[in-house]
Design a protein around this motif. Sequence first.
Motif, PDB file in Angstrom:
ATOM      1  N   ASP A  49      34.846  40.648  35.818  1.00  0.00           N
ATOM      2  CA  ASP A  49      36.334  40.344  35.978  1.00  0.00           C
ATOM      3  C   ASP A  49      36.850  41.436  37.169  1.00  0.00           C
ATOM      4  N   ILE A  50      36.257  41.074  38.357  1.00  0.00           N
ATOM      5  CA  ILE A  50      36.745  41.772  39.473  1.00  0.00           C
ATOM      6  C   ILE A  50      37.499  40.796  40.537  1.00  0.00           C
ATOM      7  N   ASP A  51      38.362  41.547  41.443  1.00  0.00           N
ATOM      8  CA  ASP A  51      39.367  40.972  42.287  1.00  0.00           C
ATOM      9  C   ASP A  51      38.451  39.580  43.104  1.00  0.00           C
ATOM     10  N   ALA A  52      37.175  40.003  43.434  1.00  0.00           N
ATOM     11  CA  ALA A  52      36.421  38.996  44.151  1.00  0.00           C
ATOM     12  C   ALA A  52      36.153  37.677  43.468  1.00  0.00           C
ATOM     13  N   HIS A  53      36.316  37.640  42.209  1.00  0.00           N
ATOM     14  CA  HIS A  53      36.242  36.291  41.235  1.00  0.00           C
ATOM     15  C   HIS A  53      37.781  35.924  40.899  1.00  0.00           C
ATOM     16  N   LYS A  54      38.885  36.705  41.257  1.00  0.00           N
ATOM     17  CA  LYS A  54      39.824  36.079  40.665  1.00  0.00           C
ATOM     18  C   LYS A  54      40.135  34.510  40.918  1.00  0.00           C
ATOM     19  N   GLU A  55      40.133  34.231  42.330  1.00  0.00           N
ATOM     20  CA  GLU A  55      40.241  32.925  42.645  1.00  0.00           C
ATOM     21  C   GLU A  55      39.292  31.910  42.047  1.00  0.00           C
ATOM     22  N   THR A  56      38.163  32.437  42.022  1.00  0.00           N
ATOM     23  CA  THR A  56      36.980  31.713  41.339  1.00  0.00           C
ATOM     24  C   THR A  56      37.422  31.134  39.733  1.00  0.00           C
ATOM     25  N   HIS A  57      37.700  32.176  39.236  1.00  0.00           N
ATOM     26  CA  HIS A  57      38.475  32.170  37.751  1.00  0.00           C
ATOM     27  C   HIS A  57      39.486  31.324  37.575  1.00  0.00           C
TER      28      HIS A  57
END
Length: 602
Positions: free
Chosen positions: A431-439
């Motif tokens: 749950d980090i910003d780098a994965h926000k778009e992927t999620h």
Amino acid sequence: MSPRRVRFPAAVDAPALADPVPSIGPVVFAVDLDGTPEHIDLSELPCPRLTRALAGALADVISSPGTMRDRNGVRYVVRRIREFVEFTAAALPAAAADLPLGDLAPDLLDAFEQKLITQYGERSKEPYLTMTYLVRLLKLVHEAHPDAFDATFHARLGFTSASAHRATKPLDAYPFPVLDALESAARDDIARIRDRILEGEKLAATGHDPRQHGWDRVENVLWYIAHHGPLTADDVSYKILRPLGGRPELNGRLHLTARDLVPLLLLLACQTGMEPESLRQLRSDCLVSPARGFVSVSYVKKRAPGSRHKAIRVSDGGSLRFPGGVIRLALRLTKRTRDLVGTDALWCDVSSHGQARAPFDGLTPWSGATREWMSRRGLDRLTDSNGERVTLDLRRVRKTVKSRQYLRVGGVLEDFASGHTQPVAAKHYADIDAHKETHEQAVEAGLEQALGAALAPPMVLSDAGGRLDDGEAALSAQEIESALSGEQDVWLASCRDFFASPFARKPGAACPVPAWGCLECPNAVFTSRHLPSLLSFLDFLERQRVEYPTAEWDARFGLAWDRIVHGVRARFSARQIATAQTIAEADGDRLLLPSSFLEVIS
């Protein structure tokens, strides 16, 4: 000697044993931080037993390698200790002078936490941060004095906060190109360090004692370093060494320097994703169980009470692309320094003053070496995801490696969590910003997939009865004939069986939603004959956009609009659509929705 008999006193007659002298710790002490002492004086505080216990725990924390090194951080914790002790004295004024640790109650910690929340506000991270340090110190007190606290207070130390808002944001990962650039630069630098040391050793083997053969030849100076250790100011003057590059340069031809450790640790962090503090504390016997191109790296994670000793299986080989190979090279390059220091620490270097040391076993500052290395390699010009310049942080390197693993396994936590629990993996690494778009993309794709599974595409027939849609539902010849003839038409479509509706409450009942539900019904079959009605209805839907807010329009008509536009209209040619549109405009009110139906959907 007199032969008289003597009588020893019975046990019941013996005087009671005096209470043992309690072991007390200092309340005034100094610690070395970045080469200068930091004096800590808690002697003026009340509750001396509590103060001494917390001061002793703080001294242990500061003196432990790889923990608290920042001066401001130490002063912050000292300030929090003062606040807690003074709060305790105010809450228990009668017992403050001689308050034993056993009298501490869970309510005291909870009340102190509430006081912090009131002071800083519910959204502040200060209460949680303070409780984190305080509970950590009290746990250390319990480890040092297992019988000091009662069971209820010990149980309270099992969690940090009762109600404080954590308000922390997980550290974000680097962009992947940044990680690749860091790893590549570190690998290139290690190759240069290796060549430098090996060349220095060859030169040293050809030299002679400079005290007899002169200090003006490099090989003689290196011979001296190889046989007597790194050069210091006591060995030879700087003026004599300056033509050969100076003392640090000459020592660096046989020993690693502080800036050499940066690429070594960085490359291992990029390859293994290990915790930075564990990397710094690797020992010379960390490689175990080599087999079939792999080797285990044994390490200690001090932040994992109860399971501090861990191991990670990594690839092994004779190249800098294998973590096992990098560690073996580090063992080789640091062996000379390690023998001088007499330590089992993997990372050893020589300071600018010629002191051989194991820097991470002490409080040696390291941030200056990382900044210097980043600048020298031009890596400080890399841009982060927020557009700012990149600074080297091994914690973010670990986050980035974990991020890449997370994406590689498709977000399956069972395959991703390594070295920590699944909840920790989810909270701190997934749950980090780098994965926000992927999620967000995953959620959108999942919803589309679920909708597609629940709602088959509309069945569309050509005028000849051929299937124009991609659906898998079969149509019998009789159903195709009925659809083309129009005998089963229900305004927007033709119905395969009006009395076998999936929306009916009981079998055999008439379809309760013959008009609106056709767009979602698996019984509906669309032909070019229905296009005028569909286009007329689509025009009605478009006009409704001015009547409702976007969100409400989407909720009311979005699915019907999408089924017509993408599910039915897209299956016909532009010529068919133009013809149907012309017919719809010509038929006028005949194709408008019934007023009773408008009342239902409005």
